[in-house]
Design a protein around this motif. Structure first.
Motif, PDB file in Angstrom:
ATOM      1  N   LEU A   1       0.807  -1.238   0.041  1.00 48.63           N
ATOM      2  CA  LEU A   1       0.134   0.053  -0.027  1.00 48.63           C
ATOM      3  C   LEU A   1       0.816   1.351  -0.219  1.00 48.63           C
ATOM      4  O   LEU A   1       1.841   1.475   0.732  1.00 48.63           O
ATOM      5  CB  LEU A   1      -0.974   0.160   1.214  1.00 48.63           C
ATOM      6  CG  LEU A   1      -1.942  -1.120   1.321  1.00 48.63           C
ATOM      7  CD1 LEU A   1      -2.589  -1.229   2.710  1.00 48.63           C
ATOM      8  CD2 LEU A   1      -3.017  -1.168   0.088  1.00 48.63           C
ATOM      9  N   ALA A   2       0.680   2.268  -1.025  1.00 53.35           N
ATOM     10  CA  ALA A   2       1.645   3.192  -1.273  1.00 53.35           C
ATOM     11  C   ALA A   2       1.377   4.217   0.012  1.00 53.35           C
ATOM     12  O   ALA A   2       2.503   5.012   0.311  1.00 53.35           O
ATOM     13  CB  ALA A   2       1.225   3.966  -2.446  1.00 53.35           C
ATOM     14  N   ASN A   3       0.467   4.303   0.802  1.00 54.87           N
ATOM     15  CA  ASN A   3      -0.044   5.070   1.884  1.00 54.87           C
ATOM     16  C   ASN A   3       0.368   4.717   3.249  1.00 54.87           C
ATOM     17  O   ASN A   3      -0.213   5.328   4.282  1.00 54.87           O
ATOM     18  CB  ASN A   3      -1.349   5.989   1.775  1.00 54.87           C
ATOM     19  CG  ASN A   3      -2.241   4.858   1.714  1.00 54.87           C
ATOM     20  OD1 ASN A   3      -2.100   3.738   1.776  1.00 54.87           O
ATOM     21  ND2 ASN A   3      -3.556   5.314   1.977  1.00 54.87           N
ATOM     22  N   THR A   4       1.031   3.487   3.346  1.00 55.76           N
ATOM     23  CA  THR A   4       1.302   3.211   4.725  1.00 55.76           C
ATOM     24  C   THR A   4       2.824   2.481   4.672  1.00 55.76           C
ATOM     25  O   THR A   4       3.396   2.258   3.686  1.00 55.76           O
ATOM     26  CB  THR A   4       0.425   1.960   5.143  1.00 55.76           C
ATOM     27  OG1 THR A   4       0.629   1.427   6.379  1.00 55.76           O
ATOM     28  CG2 THR A   4       0.334   0.519   4.046  1.00 55.76           C
TER      29      THR A   4
END
Length: 300
Positions: free
Chosen positions: A16-19
């Motif tokens: 996941l790009a945002n974690t």
């Protein structure tokens, strides 16, 4: 992506790009035996050399669950939601009943004492599968030196009858174990005889018969750097393994797909969280977690 090593392109879709990797708690001596309790929304894990079981809750941090723990190692839940735990000091499996009382499930095979049960998993039919290397009785740091009475092996236990069966004995040091999602394969980490300069260290895979016997046992994958200790499996059948540089994701065909990089050597790991998409990681003395775009096979 920073914090990852994408070796096969499809591994990027698991991320996941945002974690990223989160540090949840630290200050432990060596973390083992991670198990998720979905109904209590908490994670239990062992601070093994300190002889205690810890509990982590989002927003509340870490608290003591049990001390002493019998130098507990691997943990799992059975189909009734009870906690099954391996004990190095007591050389047995314990079960914590729903009322909090503790039952000793097994401590012998063929009339001789087990060595130091290390990791455990529970099949959907209720049978309990566990590894029994010598590590916990070879030194005073993780249980206390004691004499071994039988070779290292992998066992299955019928908790109703108390019947125990050795299903594989051609190991030097069986360690972590996990079933494939359909339970037709069993993965077992061979950590080897660590008193040797060059121990055998790789993951093996067995075919599981409907009667609960094993066949095969071929080499599945060799972790580098380091070696496999704890294992867990996701919904697609990928194996997630501990390693010296973090967590390695391995396809059902034995191909390394990618890595989650962790600052410290990883001992054990498990999927958890409300959707089973959060990978909890024991990184030596620090507890980490990361959200992934895959769900683990975990109960309940």
């Amino acid at each position: 992506m920073e914090g990852f090593d994408v070796i096969q392109p499809r591994f990027a879709h698991y991320l996941l790009a945002n974690t990223g990797l989160e540090e949840l708690a630290g200050g432990f001596r060596w973390i083992e035996g991670l198990v998720w309790f979905g109904d209590a929304d908490c994670l239990l894990f062992q601070d093994l050399p300190r002889d205690r079981t810890m509990r982590w809750i989002e927003g509340n941090g870490v608290s003591m669950f049990r001390s002493p723990s019998g130098y507990g190692n691997g943990q799992a839940r059975d189909r009734q939601g009870r906690l099954i735990a391996c004990s190095h000091r007591e050389r047995c499996l314990f079960r914590t009943e729903l009322d909090g009382t503790v039952t000793r499930l097994v401590d012998r095979h063929a009339g001789k004492r087990l060595n130091a049960p290390n990791d455990v998993t529970v099949k959907s039919d209720g049978s309990i599968w566990f590894t029994d290397p010598l590590y916990g009785i070879q030194n005073d740091y993780e249980g206390g030196r004691q004499a071994s009475e039988q070779p290292a092996a992998v066992y299955t236990l019928d908790p109703n009858s108390g019947s125990i069966m050795c299903v594989a004995s051609d190991f030097d040091g069986p360690n972590g174990l996990a079933f494939s999602p359909d339970e037709q394969r069993l993965y077992v980490a061979e950590t080897g005889d660590q008193t040797l300069d060059h121990p055998k260290q790789y993951v093996r895979v067995f075919d599981v018969s409907p009667e609960g016997t094993l066949s095969g046992g071929d080499l599945f994958h060799k972790i580098e750097p380091g070696y496999a200790d704890g294992l867990c499996v996701d919904e697609d059948g990928n194996v997630w393994s501990s390693a010296a540089d973090g967590v390695h994701c391995i396809s059902p065909e034995g191909e390394l797909l990618g890595k989650v990089l962790v600052p410290h050597r990883v001992s054990n790991l498990t999927f958890g969280g409300r959707l089973k998409n959060r990978l909890f990681i024991g990184g030596s003395h620090t507890l980490y977690a990361i959200f992934l775009n895959r769900r683990g096979v975990a109960w309940p």
